[in-house]
Write an enzyme that holds these catalytic residues in place. Structure first.
Site, PDB file in Angstrom:
ATOM      1  N   LYS A  11       1.002  -1.061   0.180  1.00 47.52           N
ATOM      2  CA  LYS A  11      -0.026  -0.060  -0.153  1.00 47.52           C
ATOM      3  C   LYS A  11       0.647   1.390  -0.148  1.00 47.52           C
ATOM      4  O   LYS A  11       2.217   0.779   0.101  1.00 47.52           O
ATOM      5  CB  LYS A  11      -0.858   0.405   1.517  1.00 47.52           C
ATOM      6  N   SER A 133       8.247 -11.753  -3.062  1.00 49.09           N
ATOM      7  CA  SER A 133       7.979 -10.179  -2.849  1.00 49.09           C
ATOM      8  C   SER A 133       8.543  -9.556  -3.472  1.00 49.09           C
ATOM      9  O   SER A 133       9.589  -9.382  -4.610  1.00 49.09           O
ATOM     10  CB  SER A 133       7.727 -10.067  -1.252  1.00 49.09           C
ATOM     11  N   GLY A 138       9.944  -3.168   5.561  1.00 49.88           N
ATOM     12  CA  GLY A 138      10.508  -1.936   6.951  1.00 49.88           C
ATOM     13  C   GLY A 138      10.244  -0.303   5.819  1.00 49.88           C
ATOM     14  O   GLY A 138      11.567   0.777   6.281  1.00 49.88           O
ATOM     15  N   GLY A 142       4.297  -1.199   3.377  1.00 49.58           N
ATOM     16  CA  GLY A 142       2.705  -1.999   4.117  1.00 49.58           C
ATOM     17  C   GLY A 142       2.938  -3.780   3.336  1.00 49.58           C
ATOM     18  O   GLY A 142       2.534  -4.928   3.193  1.00 49.58           O
ATOM     19  N   SER A 144       4.618  -6.302   5.356  1.00 45.47           N
ATOM     20  CA  SER A 144       4.155  -6.746   6.412  1.00 45.47           C
ATOM     21  C   SER A 144       2.668  -7.200   6.127  1.00 45.47           C
ATOM     22  O   SER A 144       2.070  -8.703   6.463  1.00 45.47           O
ATOM     23  CB  SER A 144       4.782  -6.387   8.038  1.00 45.47           C
ATOM     24  N   ASP A 196      -3.376  -1.169   6.783  1.00 52.43           N
ATOM     25  CA  ASP A 196      -2.239  -1.356   5.442  1.00 52.43           C
ATOM     26  C   ASP A 196      -2.819  -3.414   5.293  1.00 52.43           C
ATOM     27  O   ASP A 196      -2.987  -3.358   3.864  1.00 52.43           O
ATOM     28  CB  ASP A 196      -1.239  -2.260   6.077  1.00 52.43           C
TER      29      ASP A 196
HETATM   30  O1  PMV Z   1       5.456   3.887   8.228  1.00 52.24           O
HETATM   31  P1  PMV Z   1       4.083   3.810   7.402  1.00 52.24           P
HETATM   32  O2  PMV Z   1       3.758   3.847   5.936  1.00 52.24           O
HETATM   33  O3  PMV Z   1       3.419   2.287   8.025  1.00 52.24           O
HETATM   34  O4  PMV Z   1       2.908   4.796   7.955  1.00 52.24           O
HETATM   35  C1  PMV Z   1       2.896   5.715   8.683  1.00 52.24           C
HETATM   36  C2  PMV Z   1       1.408   6.768   9.013  1.00 52.24           C
HETATM   37  C3  PMV Z   1       1.669   7.603  10.601  1.00 52.24           C
HETATM   38  O5  PMV Z   1      -0.196   7.820   9.583  1.00 52.24           O
HETATM   39  C4  PMV Z   1       2.209   8.006  10.218  1.00 52.24           C
HETATM   40  C5  PMV Z   1       0.952   6.784  11.294  1.00 52.24           C
HETATM   41  C6  PMV Z   1       0.107   6.098  11.472  1.00 52.24           C
HETATM   42  O6  PMV Z   1      -0.367   5.367  12.483  1.00 52.24           O
HETATM   43  O7  PMV Z   1      -0.843   6.144  10.983  1.00 52.24           O
END
Ligand code: PMV
Length: 379
Positions: A11, A133, A138, A142, A144, A196
């Site tokens: 995502k 994948s 990390g 998305g 995981s 996600d």
């Molecule tokens: O790091 P990512 O892509 O999983 O996104 C985090 C998104 C935030 O808005 C910064 C945190 C959240 O929990 O929504």
């Protein structure tokens, strides 16, 4: 012999990251970069789990897994549940897991879902499970969730909880996949919002607001270039950083969050308005919203020099770009207008890659978790 393949998408958050933490809406969408799991029967008594992209190659005696599963909580595939403390520590002990290690968590999630969905009592079949994948680990794309969703689907098909017929899963079957995937995500991330795994399960565009049901949204499928800055970042730390800024300058930062909410509403309206409007005008607006949102995120303090550099390279090539997810590194996306020539996109990608970043030209808004007749694995 038993053999089938399931894939699920990663995502990106188009707009609304960080503001979403404060109850504002976020617009997230599936990515045409996917995780694929191929499951097949295995001769003999060995159970194999391979995730070559993160260097996991496990082989267990089926009898060892049967013994392990007889000592943990009993599962029921139709009722998603979290592991109790004893189950989690037994699985950690079995895998020699180190705290927070991504590889260990992937194995623990596999064993937990397998034990609970297939059944933690009685005899098990020897299987070979291979995970491929397209998604970097990390980087906020998305990966995981795509793993958790495809794994839940593969095991639910195997258990007969959802049907093994391509393109036929009902909302209810997808709901079961999503709930099991959420349990897996909780093992990996502690307290995720669930956005996600929902995007990965259902696909398409989703409007997400904390504490509210996810709203699937209709929207034009767009082409993007995803750019990985390769700068590692901690979502938790960046969320804390925004909180510190908000606490220090509430009168300045709070209106920014309101403004980010208005931007999400405008972006969604624009994406939904393509059919009745001039596409060029819609793309102009989407590009401006990308620029504005990138500046807003910089005001919150989650920018990074590498992201600024990527945005500058895009600007020099007449494209628009913003960070996606937590920021502070991680990934950015570039909107590709349909009228951009192949040559122009090639030049952009070349300049991004020459600067040492990694990029993928892909589309957004594609299908969620999918069962395939037969399909080669992604690398
Ligand atoms: O790091 P990512 O892509 O999983 O996104 C985090 C998104 C935030 O808005 C910064 C945190 C959240 O929990 O929504």
């Amino acid at each position: 012999m038993l053999s089938f393949t399931v894939s699920a998408p990663g995502k990106i958050i188009l707009h609304g990251e960080h503001a979403v933490v404060y109850g504002k809406p976020a617009l997230a969408t599936s990515l045409n970069l996917r995780t694929t799991i191929h499951l097949s029967g295995n001769d003999g008594s060995i159970f194999i789990l391979c995730l070559p992209s993160i260097d996991i190659n496990k082989a267990w005696e089926v009898t060892d897994l049967e013994l392990l599963y007889s000592t943990i909580q009993e599962g029921n595939g139709s009722i998603p549940s979290s592991p109790d403390t004893a189950t989690l520590s037994r699985l950690r002990q079995f895998t020699d897991a180190e705290d927070g290690n991504a590889k260990d968590l992937a194995i623990i999630v596999f064993l937990y879902l397998h034990s609970q969905i297939i059944g933690s009592r009685g005899s098990l079949a020897a299987l070979r499970v291979v995970v491929g994948s397209d998604l970097p680990v990390g980087a906020g794309l998305g990966s995981s969730a795509a793993y958790s969703v495809s794994l839940a689907a593969v095991l639910l098909v195997l258990a007969g909880q959802i049907r093994q017929i391509p393109n036929s899963w009902t909302r209810e079957e997808l709901g079961l996949v999503n709930s099991w995937a959420f349990e897996a995500e909780r093992i990996i991330h502690g307290n995720p919002s669930g956005v996600d795994n929902a995007v990965s399960t259902y696909g398409g565009l989703i409007l997400y607001r904390k504490g509210e049901a996810l709203k699937p949204a209709r929207g034009n499928s767009l082409q993007v270039v995803i750019v990985n800055s390769h700068v590692p970042r901690s979502t938790k730390r960046l969320v804390e950083k925004v909180k510190e800024r908000l606490d220090k300058y509430p009168e300045i930062i709070r209106p920014m969050l309101e403004s980010m909410e208005a931007l999400v509403v405008k972006a969604l309206d624009t994406m939904q308005g393509f059919e009745n409007s001039d596409a060029n005008v819609c793309y102009d607006i989407l590009e401006e919203l990308i620029d504005i949102n990138q500046s807003q995120l910089n005001v919150l303090g989650v920018g990074h020099l590498s992201l600024e550099h990527i945005c500058l390279l895009c600007q020099q090539n007449d494209f628009h770009c913003k960070l996606t997810g937590a920021g502070g590194g991680g990934c950015a996306f570039v909107l590709i207008r349909p009228d951009a020539s192949k040559e122009k996109v090639k030049t952009l990608i070349k300049s991004i890659e020459e600067a040492g970043y990694m990029s993928w030209l892909t589309s957004i808004g594609g299908s969620g978790v999918t069962l395939h007749e037969s399909m080669p694995l992604s690398s």
